[in-house]
Design a protein around this motif. Structure first.
Motif, PDB file in Angstrom:
ATOM      1  N   PHE A 187      93.544  92.280  40.837  1.00  0.00           N
ATOM      2  CA  PHE A 187      93.808  93.287  41.860  1.00  0.00           C
ATOM      3  C   PHE A 187      92.529  93.576  42.643  1.00  0.00           C
ATOM      4  O   PHE A 187      92.527  93.607  43.877  1.00  0.00           O
ATOM      5  N   ASN A 188      91.439  93.788  41.925  1.00  0.00           N
ATOM      6  CA  ASN A 188      90.168  94.064  42.586  1.00  0.00           C
ATOM      7  C   ASN A 188      89.725  92.904  43.463  1.00  0.00           C
ATOM      8  O   ASN A 188      89.243  93.095  44.587  1.00  0.00           O
ATOM      9  N   LYS A 189      89.875  91.694  42.972  1.00  0.00           N
ATOM     10  CA  LYS A 189      89.461  90.515  43.745  1.00  0.00           C
ATOM     11  C   LYS A 189      90.279  90.377  45.034  1.00  0.00           C
ATOM     12  O   LYS A 189      89.732  90.078  46.096  1.00  0.00           O
ATOM     13  N   TYR A 190      91.589  90.602  44.922  1.00  0.00           N
ATOM     14  CA  TYR A 190      92.432  90.495  46.119  1.00  0.00           C
ATOM     15  C   TYR A 190      92.099  91.599  47.122  1.00  0.00           C
ATOM     16  O   TYR A 190      91.958  91.350  48.322  1.00  0.00           O
ATOM     17  N   VAL A 191      91.961  92.836  46.650  1.00  0.00           N
ATOM     18  CA  VAL A 191      91.698  93.956  47.550  1.00  0.00           C
ATOM     19  C   VAL A 191      90.341  93.794  48.227  1.00  0.00           C
ATOM     20  O   VAL A 191      90.198  94.043  49.432  1.00  0.00           O
ATOM     21  N   MET A 192      89.349  93.343  47.492  1.00  0.00           N
ATOM     22  CA  MET A 192      87.998  93.209  48.046  1.00  0.00           C
ATOM     23  C   MET A 192      87.809  91.918  48.838  1.00  0.00           C
ATOM     24  O   MET A 192      86.739  91.694  49.399  1.00  0.00           O
ATOM     25  N   GLY A 193      88.828  91.075  48.870  1.00  0.00           N
ATOM     26  CA  GLY A 193      88.725  89.833  49.622  1.00  0.00           C
ATOM     27  C   GLY A 193      87.947  88.754  48.914  1.00  0.00           C
ATOM     28  O   GLY A 193      87.591  87.733  49.506  1.00  0.00           O
ATOM     29  N   ILE A 194      87.673  88.959  47.625  1.00  0.00           N
ATOM     30  CA  ILE A 194      86.939  87.964  46.850  1.00  0.00           C
ATOM     31  C   ILE A 194      87.820  86.738  46.599  1.00  0.00           C
ATOM     32  O   ILE A 194      87.333  85.611  46.518  1.00  0.00           O
ATOM     33  N   GLU A 195      89.116  87.000  46.455  1.00  0.00           N
ATOM     34  CA  GLU A 195      90.067  85.903  46.236  1.00  0.00           C
ATOM     35  C   GLU A 195      91.139  85.948  47.310  1.00  0.00           C
ATOM     36  O   GLU A 195      91.615  87.029  47.686  1.00  0.00           O
ATOM     37  N   SER A 196      91.532  84.781  47.795  1.00  0.00           N
ATOM     38  CA  SER A 196      92.530  84.694  48.857  1.00  0.00           C
ATOM     39  C   SER A 196      93.926  85.026  48.337  1.00  0.00           C
ATOM     40  O   SER A 196      94.290  84.657  47.215  1.00  0.00           O
ATOM     41  N   MET A 197      94.699  85.694  49.180  1.00  0.00           N
ATOM     42  CA  MET A 197      96.086  85.979  48.836  1.00  0.00           C
ATOM     43  C   MET A 197      96.911  84.693  48.729  1.00  0.00           C
ATOM     44  O   MET A 197      98.032  84.710  48.218  1.00  0.00           O
ATOM     45  N   ASP A 198      96.357  83.574  49.159  1.00  0.00           N
ATOM     46  CA  ASP A 198      97.060  82.297  49.044  1.00  0.00           C
ATOM     47  C   ASP A 198      97.271  81.899  47.584  1.00  0.00           C
ATOM     48  O   ASP A 198      98.109  81.027  47.291  1.00  0.00           O
ATOM     49  N   THR A 199      96.509  82.494  46.672  1.00  0.00           N
ATOM     50  CA  THR A 199      96.643  82.159  45.243  1.00  0.00           C
ATOM     51  C   THR A 199      97.601  83.091  44.515  1.00  0.00           C
ATOM     52  O   THR A 199      97.687  83.048  43.282  1.00  0.00           O
TER      53      THR A 199
END
Length: 556
Positions: free
Chosen positions: A514-526
């Motif tokens: 959740f943190n990675k997605y919200v902070m843009g660390i991980e792409s929503m494509d995954t």
């Protein structure tokens, strides 16, 4: 008095399993023990009958009965007193009932270790508070292991007040009994929804007024409001730093999770139920839209950049010092504190906001406590040698006399009756020793912090909220629909362990992602891989376990 040895506890458990009350559902029942114990007239099964229970007369004991009680005093108790023994209401209760309580007081924030050690060694107290919450395996395992008493036969014969409440209150029995019908505690009862409405969204009302905006009701209106706060530079520092402030909880933010209801789900660590189907928010398709919205807010600076890590001091500082435009928090610890800190500023003001509307237009609550008529309760350990007297003592707390005592205190001291209505005296409202309302209520009136099986009075709840903003907040927040909140469910030991092991890993994984997605660390494509990983980790096994337990009680 309590028993000290584990061998005796095991002998008691064996006696339980072989007692004359084997008709009580086939589980760990109990023989009747106490000075006036008798098996005569008990129910043939776990169901309570319509026959009246024996009336309680005071004193309950005339020979100085002492009972031990495992409890977890709230900070408001321990900050100004040694513990529960100094509370006026407990002292008065001893005077009336003839029962002395020897308190064993453990950490309010983390009692699990001490409680589990107590049960594992057999060095148990007579009464244990919130054993169903803190003990490993919960109430069902404690009953199965013969460590706490199945209360059905005792309530049937010796608890007239709780028996009447069960008969007259829909849903109460299900919240204090396992799926096989064994009652495991004398509960604190919050009949009125307002007594459960302790937290919610709040917004800087003075900023809303300056912006010419109304309190937001939808997720889009929330976005517009936060964007406007920044564009208008509400704090006047020339920076676009006005934001929604959040506090970190175990690497994530339970505060942000509350916005998920706008997408038709409950996010966070808890499972929920919708249309009879048990669900886990992060495994729902709509979870992706929720996460994407939070990521948009974060990228635009509308979310506090420290949403997942900051402590309560940092959180409070931002709300008091004009960075926070809105937050999710509690009535006293947050709203009351913030308003008090800025009491010298005539402009600073806060107003409560409802949960954002769900796709069906309804307003749902995502906080488990809102759905719990029964948040806490007292269980009786099987080593207790005076179960009948203990049952009577606990049941007396639901009487009219004790209800008044444990909510309001003593007439003429902590409260008075004016025009037929109870109201607190200055001992509580303007304490001469400088105690706050909550501190004075704890010492002299109990209020809603006594850790006792009582029916909480909503008038007390409101009376202790001195600010009109607080009272208005409670009255607004309590209107939310609680139908998505999953009721208490119980499992055998093997299933309990399976659920706990799976969910422990899943909760950590979801928080990190959740943190990675919200902070843009991980792409929503995954995101599809994220939900596939939840499946691989066993979420469907947990959902199936919960669904079976839910169906057994609620989908009959």
């Amino acid at each position: 008095m309590k028993k000290k040895t584990r061998p005796l506890a095991l002998l008691m458990a064996a006696a339980i399993l072989g007692s004359t009350l084997t008709a009580c559902g086939g589980g760990s029942g109990t023989g009747i023990r106490g000075s006036d114990a008798s098996n005569e007239g008990l129910a043939e099964d776990m169901a309570l009958t319509d026959a009246p229970a024996e009336e309680i007369t005071l004193p309950i004991s005339t020979d100085g009965l002492e009972l031990s009680f495992f409890a977890m005093p709230e900070p408001v108790i321990t900050s100004k007193m040694k513990g529960y023994s100094e509370m006026t209401v407990h002292q008065k209760a001893e005077e009336l009932t003839g029962v002395h309580i020897e308190w064993r007081e453990e950490s309010y924030t983390d009692p699990k270790q001490k409680m589990n050690l107590m049960f594992s060694t057999g060095d148990t107290e007579d009464i244990v508070w919130d054993a169903h919450i803190h003990a490993s395996g919960g109430a069902k395992k404690l009953l199965d292991d013969g460590l706490i008493v199945s209360l059905n036969p005792y309530i049937e014969k010796y608890a007239p007040n709780l028996k009447k409440l069960i008969q007259e209150t829909p849903g109460l029995l299900e919240q204090i009994s396992t799926d096989d019908g064994r009652i495991f505690m004398f509960p604190t009862i919050r009949m009125d929804p307002i007594t459960r409405a302790n937290s919610g969204f709040a917004i800087r009302k003075d900023w809303l007024d300056r912006a010419g905006l109304s309190v937001p009701e939808t997720i889009d209106e929330w976005y517009t409001m936060l964007k406007t706060f920044q564009d208008m530079d509400m704090n006047g520092n020339g920076l676009k730093d006005e934001c929604f402030v959040s506090m970190g909880f175990e690497k994530t933010s339970q505060c942000l999770d509350n916005f998920a209801v706008a997408y038709g789900l409950i996010a966070g660590t808890d499972l929920y139920v919708k249309d009879g189907q048990v669900k886990y928010g992060a495994y729902d398709p709509e979870f992706k839209d929720f996460v994407a919205e939070m990521a948009k807010w974060y990228s635009e600076g509308l979310l506090d950049p420290e949403f997942s890590t900051q402590d309560s001091k940092q959180f409070s500082s931002k709300m008091v010092n004009d960075v926070g435009g809105a937050y999710y928090g509690s009535l006293s610890g947050n709203m009351g504190t913030f308003l008090a800190a800025r009491s010298g500023d005539p402009e600073y003001d806060l107003v409560a906001a409802p949960m954002p509307k769900a796709p069906d237009g309804n307003v749902y609550v995502a906080v488990n406590a809102y759905g719990k008529m029964v948040p806490h309760g007292a269980s009786i350990c099987s080593t207790n040698e005076n179960i009948v007297e203990t049952v009577k003592w606990l049941d007396w707390h639901y009487s009219e006399e004790a209800t008044t005592l444990y909510n309001w205190g003593i007439e003429g001291q902590s409260y008075e009756v004016v025009d037929g209505k109870k109201q607190f005296t200055d001992l509580i409202l303007n304490n001469p020793d400088g105690l706050s309302k909550d501190e004075a209520a704890a010492r002299y009136a109990g209020g809603v912090i006594s850790q006792m099986p009582i029916v909480e009075d909503p008038e007390v709840f409101l009376a202790l909220k001195s600010l009109p903003q607080q009272r208005a907040a409670s009255q607004l927040w309590c209107q939310a629909d609680t139908s998505w909140i999953l009721p208490p469910l119980y499992f055998d030991s093997e299933t309990t362990t399976e659920n706990a092991n799976i969910m422990s890993e899943i909760k950590t994984y979801v928080a990190e992602q959740f943190n990675k997605y919200v902070m843009g660390i991980e792409s929503m494509d995954t995101f599809d891989q994220f939900q596939q990983q939840l499946k691989d980790m066993g979420i469907e096994t947990v959902l199936a376990n919960y669904q079976a337990s839910y169906d057994a009680v609620y989908n009959k």
